[in-house]
Design a protein around this motif. Structure first.
Motif, short mmCIF file in Angstrom:
data_model
loop_
_atom_site.label_atom_id
_atom_site.label_comp_id
_atom_site.label_asym_id
_atom_site.label_seq_id
_atom_site.Cartn_x
_atom_site.Cartn_y
_atom_site.Cartn_z
N UNK A 147 0.68 -1.18 -0.19
CA UNK A 147 0.07 0.09 0.03
C UNK A 147 0.81 1.07 0.16
N UNK A 148 1.94 1.16 0.78
CA UNK A 148 2.70 2.43 0.97
C UNK A 148 3.44 2.58 -0.45
N UNK A 149 3.85 1.45 -1.07
CA UNK A 149 4.52 1.59 -2.35
C UNK A 149 3.69 2.37 -3.35
N UNK A 150 2.34 1.76 -3.55
CA UNK A 150 1.39 2.31 -4.61
C UNK A 150 0.60 3.78 -3.89
N UNK A 151 1.04 4.01 -3.10
CA UNK A 151 0.29 5.26 -2.30
C UNK A 151 0.18 6.41 -3.21
N UNK A 152 1.33 6.88 -3.78
CA UNK A 152 1.31 7.89 -4.57
C UNK A 152 0.40 7.85 -5.71
N UNK A 153 0.50 6.68 -6.26
CA UNK A 153 -0.23 6.54 -7.66
C UNK A 153 -1.99 6.57 -6.99
N UNK A 154 -2.09 5.73 -5.94
CA UNK A 154 -3.61 5.83 -5.66
C UNK A 154 -4.00 7.43 -5.25
N UNK A 155 -3.20 8.08 -4.67
CA UNK A 155 -3.53 9.27 -4.42
C UNK A 155 -3.72 10.20 -5.92
N UNK A 156 -2.67 10.14 -6.61
CA UNK A 156 -3.08 10.67 -7.96
C UNK A 156 -4.16 10.23 -8.77
N UNK A 157 -4.55 8.95 -8.82
CA UNK A 157 -5.88 8.48 -9.34
C UNK A 157 -7.05 9.36 -8.58
N UNK A 158 -6.90 9.55 -7.56
CA UNK A 158 -8.09 10.05 -6.65
C UNK A 158 -8.14 11.43 -7.05
N UNK A 159 -7.04 12.10 -7.30
CA UNK A 159 -6.78 13.44 -7.83
C UNK A 159 -7.67 13.43 -9.15
N UNK A 160 -7.34 12.87 -9.91
CA UNK A 160 -7.87 12.59 -11.36
C UNK A 160 -9.52 12.45 -11.14
N UNK A 161 -9.94 11.41 -10.36
CA UNK A 161 -11.33 11.28 -10.18
C UNK A 161 -11.97 12.37 -9.55
#
Length: 209
Positions: A4-18
């Motif tokens: 989760x920590x590894x992919x956290x920046x990508x998850x947050x980025x996707x949330x920004x896009x959404x």
């Protein structure tokens, strides 16, 4: 937890896009329900997109980000000669505008400028500002690729508005490509100003052609 920590920046980025997509969807729903004409649709969608800009600015203000880190600063002097590399592309767009401009009303021009200026600000603040900054921890090259992928994929949302599948795929590919170009320019200049202006003019030309 490590994954989760590894992919956290990508998850947050996707949330920004959404997040920004929600404002586009809101505008689309309002204009469809009220069966607005083209000019009023542009104005209402513009208001919704400007609301996304305000939301992003409030988030930056309340977060640990500094406005200058996101790109709200003047162009770095040393980069001015480097960005001349992209000048021919801009000239081609300008020529295309004057060759294909159509006869439209002043009201339509105002509405189109209002909407496309909002889009230029919003998408560059989110994708070249917040998302790129969030992804920097994975490395600049990866950040550029991932942010551009997210930028391209978000254009699949046009299918919900009834857009042609082939046209949408072309738009996704173009968005991915221009996303890389804009990200490169952002890192060269350290400023959102040139990419906001280019994005605005590109979209405005599209509405007036």
């Amino acid at each position: 937890m490590g994954l989760i920590k590894k992919f956290k920046p990508i998850i947050i980025s996707i949330l920004f896009a959404l997040g920004i997509l929600m404002f586009y969807i809101l505008g689309g729903v309002i204009t469809q329900v009220l069966k607005m004409n083209e000019i009023n649709s542009l104005l209402v969608n513009g208001i919704c997109v400007w609301l996304s800009v305000i939301t992003a600015l409030i988030y930056i203000w309340k977060s640990n980000f500094r406005f200058s880190d996101i790109g709200f600063r003047s162009i770095e002097k040393k980069s001015k000669n480097k960005i001349l590399f992209y000048f021919p592309v801009i000239i081609i767009e300008v020529i295309g505008f004057f060759v294909g401009v159509r006869n439209v009303s002043v009201d339509y021009i105002f509405a189109a400028v209002f909407f496309t200026l909002a889009v230029g600000f919003a998408e560059e603040i989110y994708f070249r500002g917040l998302i790129l900054k969030t992804l920097e921890g994975v490395g600049i090259k990866k950040a550029i690729i991932i942010s551009s992928c997210i930028f391209g994929v978000t254009h699949l949302g046009n299918l919900a508005g009834g857009a042609n599948i082939f046209y949408t795929i072309i738009q996704v590919i173009f968005a991915f490509t221009i996303g890389i170009v804009f990200a490169e320019i952002f890192y060269l200049t350290k400023s959102l100003i040139p990419v906001i202006l280019w994005h605005f003019f590109h979209d405005a030309f599209g509405f007036l052609q």
